[in-house]
Scaffold this motif. Sequence first.
Motif, mmCIF file in Angstrom:
data_model
loop_
_atom_site.group_PDB
_atom_site.id
_atom_site.type_symbol
_atom_site.label_atom_id
_atom_site.label_comp_id
_atom_site.label_asym_id
_atom_site.label_seq_id
_atom_site.Cartn_x
_atom_site.Cartn_y
_atom_site.Cartn_z
ATOM 1 N N ALA A 80 21.590 -25.427 11.804
ATOM 2 C CA ALA A 80 22.632 -24.418 11.975
ATOM 3 C C ALA A 80 22.331 -23.703 13.282
ATOM 4 O O ALA A 80 21.167 -23.415 13.588
ATOM 5 C CB ALA A 80 22.646 -23.434 10.813
ATOM 6 N N VAL A 81 23.364 -23.424 14.065
ATOM 7 C CA VAL A 81 23.175 -22.795 15.376
ATOM 8 C C VAL A 81 23.993 -21.517 15.431
ATOM 9 O O VAL A 81 25.204 -21.520 15.146
ATOM 10 C CB VAL A 81 23.593 -23.742 16.517
ATOM 11 C CG1 VAL A 81 23.331 -23.087 17.870
ATOM 12 C CG2 VAL A 81 22.858 -25.073 16.415
ATOM 13 N N TYR A 120 12.451 -23.369 10.536
ATOM 14 C CA TYR A 120 12.157 -23.086 11.938
ATOM 15 C C TYR A 120 13.348 -22.422 12.626
ATOM 16 O O TYR A 120 14.507 -22.758 12.348
ATOM 17 C CB TYR A 120 11.820 -24.372 12.689
ATOM 18 C CG TYR A 120 10.504 -24.994 12.299
ATOM 19 C CD1 TYR A 120 9.334 -24.687 12.986
ATOM 20 C CD2 TYR A 120 10.431 -25.903 11.245
ATOM 21 C CE1 TYR A 120 8.121 -25.259 12.623
ATOM 22 C CE2 TYR A 120 9.216 -26.474 10.874
ATOM 23 C CZ TYR A 120 8.070 -26.154 11.574
ATOM 24 O OH TYR A 120 6.873 -26.723 11.213
ATOM 25 N N ALA A 121 13.044 -21.529 13.560
ATOM 26 C CA ALA A 121 14.027 -20.967 14.481
ATOM 27 C C ALA A 121 13.603 -21.371 15.883
ATOM 28 O O ALA A 121 12.492 -21.062 16.323
ATOM 29 C CB ALA A 121 14.088 -19.451 14.355
ATOM 30 N N LYS A 158 9.839 -22.792 20.019
ATOM 31 C CA LYS A 158 9.800 -22.157 18.694
ATOM 32 C C LYS A 158 9.823 -20.645 18.852
ATOM 33 O O LYS A 158 9.028 -20.060 19.595
ATOM 34 C CB LYS A 158 8.548 -22.587 17.932
ATOM 35 C CG LYS A 158 8.502 -22.046 16.504
ATOM 36 C CD LYS A 158 7.262 -22.513 15.768
ATOM 37 C CE LYS A 158 6.022 -21.809 16.269
ATOM 38 N NZ LYS A 158 4.815 -22.187 15.509
ATOM 39 N N LEU A 159 10.730 -20.010 18.135
ATOM 40 C CA LEU A 159 10.811 -18.551 18.121
ATOM 41 C C LEU A 159 10.041 -17.988 16.933
ATOM 42 O O LEU A 159 9.321 -17.004 17.068
ATOM 43 C CB LEU A 159 12.279 -18.110 18.067
ATOM 44 C CG LEU A 159 13.162 -18.619 19.215
ATOM 45 C CD1 LEU A 159 14.614 -18.226 18.990
ATOM 46 C CD2 LEU A 159 12.649 -18.083 20.550
ATOM 47 N N VAL A 178 16.505 -24.784 11.317
ATOM 48 C CA VAL A 178 16.415 -26.083 10.666
ATOM 49 C C VAL A 178 15.198 -26.131 9.756
ATOM 50 O O VAL A 178 14.159 -25.521 10.050
ATOM 51 C CB VAL A 178 16.350 -27.215 11.724
ATOM 52 C CG1 VAL A 178 15.068 -27.149 12.536
ATOM 53 C CG2 VAL A 178 16.543 -28.585 11.099
ATOM 54 N N GLY A 179 15.326 -26.830 8.638
ATOM 55 C CA GLY A 179 14.219 -26.955 7.696
ATOM 56 C C GLY A 179 13.470 -28.249 7.873
ATOM 57 O O GLY A 179 13.981 -29.216 8.456
ATOM 58 N N SER A 180 12.248 -28.295 7.373
ATOM 59 C CA SER A 180 11.416 -29.489 7.454
ATOM 60 C C SER A 180 10.714 -29.714 6.120
ATOM 61 O O SER A 180 10.469 -28.774 5.356
ATOM 62 C CB SER A 180 10.380 -29.344 8.565
ATOM 63 O OG SER A 180 9.425 -30.395 8.524
ATOM 64 N N TRP A 181 10.376 -30.985 5.886
ATOM 65 C CA TRP A 181 9.599 -31.303 4.695
ATOM 66 C C TRP A 181 8.166 -30.781 4.798
ATOM 67 O O TRP A 181 7.400 -30.906 3.844
ATOM 68 C CB TRP A 181 9.574 -32.816 4.478
ATOM 69 C CG TRP A 181 10.793 -33.349 3.795
ATOM 70 C CD1 TRP A 181 12.062 -32.860 3.852
ATOM 71 C CD2 TRP A 181 10.851 -34.490 2.941
ATOM 72 N NE1 TRP A 181 12.917 -33.620 3.105
ATOM 73 C CE2 TRP A 181 12.196 -34.632 2.537
ATOM 74 C CE3 TRP A 181 9.913 -35.411 2.499
ATOM 75 C CZ2 TRP A 181 12.615 -35.665 1.691
ATOM 76 C CZ3 TRP A 181 10.335 -36.436 1.670
ATOM 77 C CH2 TRP A 181 11.667 -36.558 1.261
#
Length: 549
Positions: free
Chosen positions: A137-138, A153-154, A162-163, A145-148
């Motif tokens: 999503a932006v 993350y932002a 990475k923020l 965005v999500g990760s396994w």
Amino acid sequence: MKSPLCVTHRKQTASFRIVGLMLAITPLWLMLAAANTLAYAQAKSSPADWTEFHRDNMQRWNPYETVLGVGNVGNLELKWKNPIGAYMTSGGISSTVTVDGVVYFGSTDGAVYALNATTGTKLWSFTTGYLVDSSPAVANGVVYVGSWDGNLYALNASTGAKLWKYATESECTGATLCGSGLVGTSPTVANGVVYFAAFDGNVFALNASTGALLWKYTTGLHVYASPAVANGVVYVGSQDGNEYALNASTGAKLWSYATTVNNVFSSAAVAYGVVYIGASDGNVYALNASTGSLLWSHYYGDDLIDSSPAVANGVVYISGTGKFYAVKASTGDLLWNFTTGGGYESSSPAVANGVVYIGSVDGNVYALNASTGALLWSYRAGEPGLFSSPIIVDGTLYIIYANQSNTGNTYAFSVGVDADLFLRINPSTTTVHQGDLITYAFPVWNLGPDNADNEVLTTQVPEGTTFDYIRISGTPALGTCTHPPYQGTGQIVCHEGASMAPNTTWTVRLTVKLTAPAGTVITANAATMSDTPDPNMANNTATVSLTVQ
């Protein structure tokens, strides 16, 4: 997002058309002017941007699309494709979003990618700790965005830096599944808050600027449906079989509705004060968005419906098992259905300007008349295994194809695509003698305005010479050549094998040995073509002649 035929309009292939060119090669006396490298420039932000999986209206419908429609979608052509990040595991596959001229998506190689939406060239990538099948999503210059690996993350949308990140549980490293905390859902951003869910059964609300936790709600089991947010309410399904409505400010439960099975993978669409979902019991449900009361449910003959619906103009569109359905939004009555060649369909449809687009596990992308279900266009991306969901932005269709063999591409299709190729032949010397080695360079320049896809260069070992070696260089993928054996003669065919951006060059270099005696005229011919229509075929052939001294 885990949401998890041949082309009906198709031009001649480059390999076929190039035969005609080689039969009528004419000399070229044109000189190619120097051109500056095309620099990436961000496109102006548009309300037509597809900023997140649901789109900002929570309906997977782009009401701003005016370029592609029923009248011209049959003329869709491949604009570009890029194999970067096109990997898949049993976990699913991310779908693209497009914002400000950039395409963003996650990959099960563990990275998040940003590509130039016009050319498909990579702008940046960011590597997480594990698989990424969350669709980004932006919002406000930030990619969420999500990760396994258990993190949300932002990232800076311009650079990929990475923020911040938010860990749902103890962080995972390497290729180790992050237990119940993996984030496979796609985030939704609304009013300065980013909402997402995790496999641990929790729904999270974070401050979009800082990543600070605002609230968390625990469902009864894993959550793999992406939250939809509308009118101050978060709607999300859980594998406990319930669809939940939560207060977007506090996380307090407003209501829940129990389906007849313990699986709601489908992400909700919200329209007309109604929440629409599919469920693994094969039913499509319509729930009152305020109260959660059942308005209607229908079983259309499928064992399960896990894709997410799209809603537009009073119609709900949803994929089933080898079928695609259009039903009346107010009653659930079937309007039409379309049979795919696949089985379990997890790709979610997208609707724009009277056309509904779907991906299928049969390996095809389809464009259907949204009113009648008539097939308007299709493209076969490859062997069965298309799980990603399409989007349509400013006249371009984007979708990712990947299969269990970890092969595929991110694709962009549009109408009116042209790429003007310009070919020259440059010998390494103009003074030659019997026994000399001479190298012919065949630079091919794409004058644009669009990408040239799957370029082919055809030539032959000139009469009076024998083959020595060949090599390729240039800004696109290097490609491959078929050629005669050492000291042999015959045809040479080189395939670039990817997309060649405007104002870039691709060069084949052929070295041969002169065997002809003095006074012999040595003539080299070549022709080039790509799968992209070329408006100026006169530039596609070249001839050069030398006299042996």
